[in-house]
Design an enzyme around this catalytic site. Structure first.
Site, PDB file in Angstrom:
ATOM      1  N   LYS A 172      -5.005   6.802   6.306  1.00 34.06           N
ATOM      2  CA  LYS A 172      -4.081   6.258   5.305  1.00 34.06           C
ATOM      3  C   LYS A 172      -3.450   7.406   4.554  1.00 34.06           C
ATOM      4  CE  LYS A 172      -5.147   4.697   1.097  1.00 34.06           C
ATOM      5  NZ  LYS A 172      -4.154   5.202   0.143  1.00 34.06           N
ATOM      6  N   ASP A 198       0.791   3.960   2.638  1.00 33.47           N
ATOM      7  CA  ASP A 198       0.482   3.226   1.400  1.00 33.47           C
ATOM      8  C   ASP A 198       1.481   3.649   0.309  1.00 33.47           C
ATOM      9  OD1 ASP A 198      -0.704   2.121  -0.874  1.00 33.47           O
ATOM     10  OD2 ASP A 198      -2.500   3.383  -0.783  1.00 33.47           O
ATOM     11  N   LYS A 203       3.315   1.166  -1.495  1.00 25.12           N
ATOM     12  CA  LYS A 203       3.396   0.063  -2.466  1.00 25.12           C
ATOM     13  C   LYS A 203       4.840  -0.200  -2.908  1.00 25.12           C
ATOM     14  CE  LYS A 203      -1.294   0.862  -4.226  1.00 25.12           C
ATOM     15  NZ  LYS A 203      -1.653   2.127  -3.537  1.00 25.12           N
ATOM     16  N   ASP A 247      10.843  -3.337  -5.272  1.00 26.07           N
ATOM     17  CA  ASP A 247      12.239  -3.190  -5.698  1.00 26.07           C
ATOM     18  C   ASP A 247      12.950  -4.498  -5.366  1.00 26.07           C
ATOM     19  OD1 ASP A 247      14.857  -2.071  -6.338  1.00 26.07           O
ATOM     20  OD2 ASP A 247      13.989  -0.095  -5.932  1.00 26.07           O
ATOM     21  N   THR A 296      -6.324  -2.735  -8.747  1.00 28.48           N
ATOM     22  CA  THR A 296      -7.729  -2.835  -9.171  1.00 28.48           C
ATOM     23  C   THR A 296      -7.994  -2.015 -10.439  1.00 28.48           C
ATOM     24  OG1 THR A 296      -8.166  -1.157  -7.490  1.00 28.48           O
ATOM     25  CG2 THR A 296      -8.801  -3.405  -6.956  1.00 28.48           C
ATOM     26  N   ARG A 309     -12.699   9.877  -1.000  1.00 30.55           N
ATOM     27  CA  ARG A 309     -13.551  10.981  -1.422  1.00 30.55           C
ATOM     28  C   ARG A 309     -14.979  10.989  -0.882  1.00 30.55           C
ATOM     29  NH1 ARG A 309     -11.498  10.058  -7.379  1.00 30.55           N
ATOM     30  NH2 ARG A 309     -11.374   7.993  -6.404  1.00 30.55           N
TER      31      ARG A 309
END
Ligand code: C5P
Length: 260
Positions: A52, A79, A81, A84, A143, A236
């Protein structure tokens, strides 16, 4: 607790190809430059995981790094997002599909017309190019936003976070999106509302013993699958591990155990 309906959810929507455990793991390559991202991708490539890329790497390197990652032959999730007006999002989707992406995402809060425009644009571009359209994934409520933020900042009163996310997931499905990004804690609610073909992609995953970093609500890989997710996004705990290959293998083993 709902368990994964394996006979249906292990089938990739639209292709009828069984999904491998490796394909279900998106490693988040959150790096400032292509060299670092490609070095990690190369290290992990023998394991067969998906990748990703997000805003940091995309704004630094653009589509060139997406093309380079796709050369490893793995699934690449871009990714960005998108959010518009419908015409602009349709144009962005056309550009992305024309240059090659496997998964891309957009905010459901852009509204039904925006989502439908994105779906139509992806299908038109794919038809023009003679290829499968990418999976279009909706972002419901980030989130990082709490129920308090929903009520007080977004001014949506009298609705729980779960109800709000479930509502947006249903709207995404109605508009033709393939699935949504969600917390694994919301996965059972969305799965119940949207059925087994709707793809659930979940970040905020931490293997037992890994630090939480800035993720507020974390869940283990095994529990995420028990909650009905289809894909994990993990950054991570892999990219920051002393041995990313060993860390990834342990995660894949945990995923295999949960899906067995
Ligand atoms: O390092 P970590 O495992 O926390 O990375 C999670 C990845 O998933 C990051 O790339 C982050 O941008 C992304 N993400 C997230 N929460 C969302 C949507 C995407 O953490 N709601």
């Amino acid at each position: 607790m709902s368990s994964l309906p394996k006979t249906i959810s292990t089938i990739s929507k639209g292709t009828q190809t069984p999904l491998s455990v490796e394909e279900r793991l998106f490693v988040a390559l959150d790096y400032p430059d292509a060299a670092s991202a490609l070095a990690m991708a190369e290290q992990l490539a023998p394991l067969g995981v998906s990748y990703k890329i997000g805003l940091q790497l995309f704004y630094a390197e653009g589509m060139a790094v997406v093309r380079q990652l796709r050369q490893f032959g793995k699934t690449v999730f871009v990714d960005l997002k998108l959010h518009d007006i419908p015409n602009t999002v349709a144009g962005a989707v056309d550009s992305l599909v024309s240059q090659g992406v496997d998964f891309l995402n957009l905010h459901t809060q852009g509204g039904p017309e925006m989502m439908r425009a994105a779906v139509a644009s992806a299908q038109q571009a794919a038809t023009r190019l003679g290829q499968m359209p990418p999976k279009l994934i909706g972002v419901t409520l980030l989130t990082s936003l709490s129920e308090q933020a929903l009520n007080e900042f977004l001014f949506v009163a009298g609705v729980s976070l779960g109800e709000y996310v479930q509502h947006l997931a249903l709207q995404a499905q109605k508009a033709g999106l393939d699935g949504v990004v969600c917390s694994a804690q919301e996965a059972p609610l969305i799965r119940a509302a949207c059925g087994s073909d709707f793809l659930l992609v979940t970040p905020g995953i931490r293997p037992a013993g890994a630090g939480d970093q800035d993720q507020a609500r974390v869940i283990t890989p095994a529990q995420a699958f028990k909650n009905g997710t289809d894909y994990l996004v993990i950054g991570r705990p892999i990219t920051g591990a002393s041995d990313p290959v060993v860390a990834t293998q342990a995660i894949l083993d945990e995923m295999r155990g949960a899906l067995a």
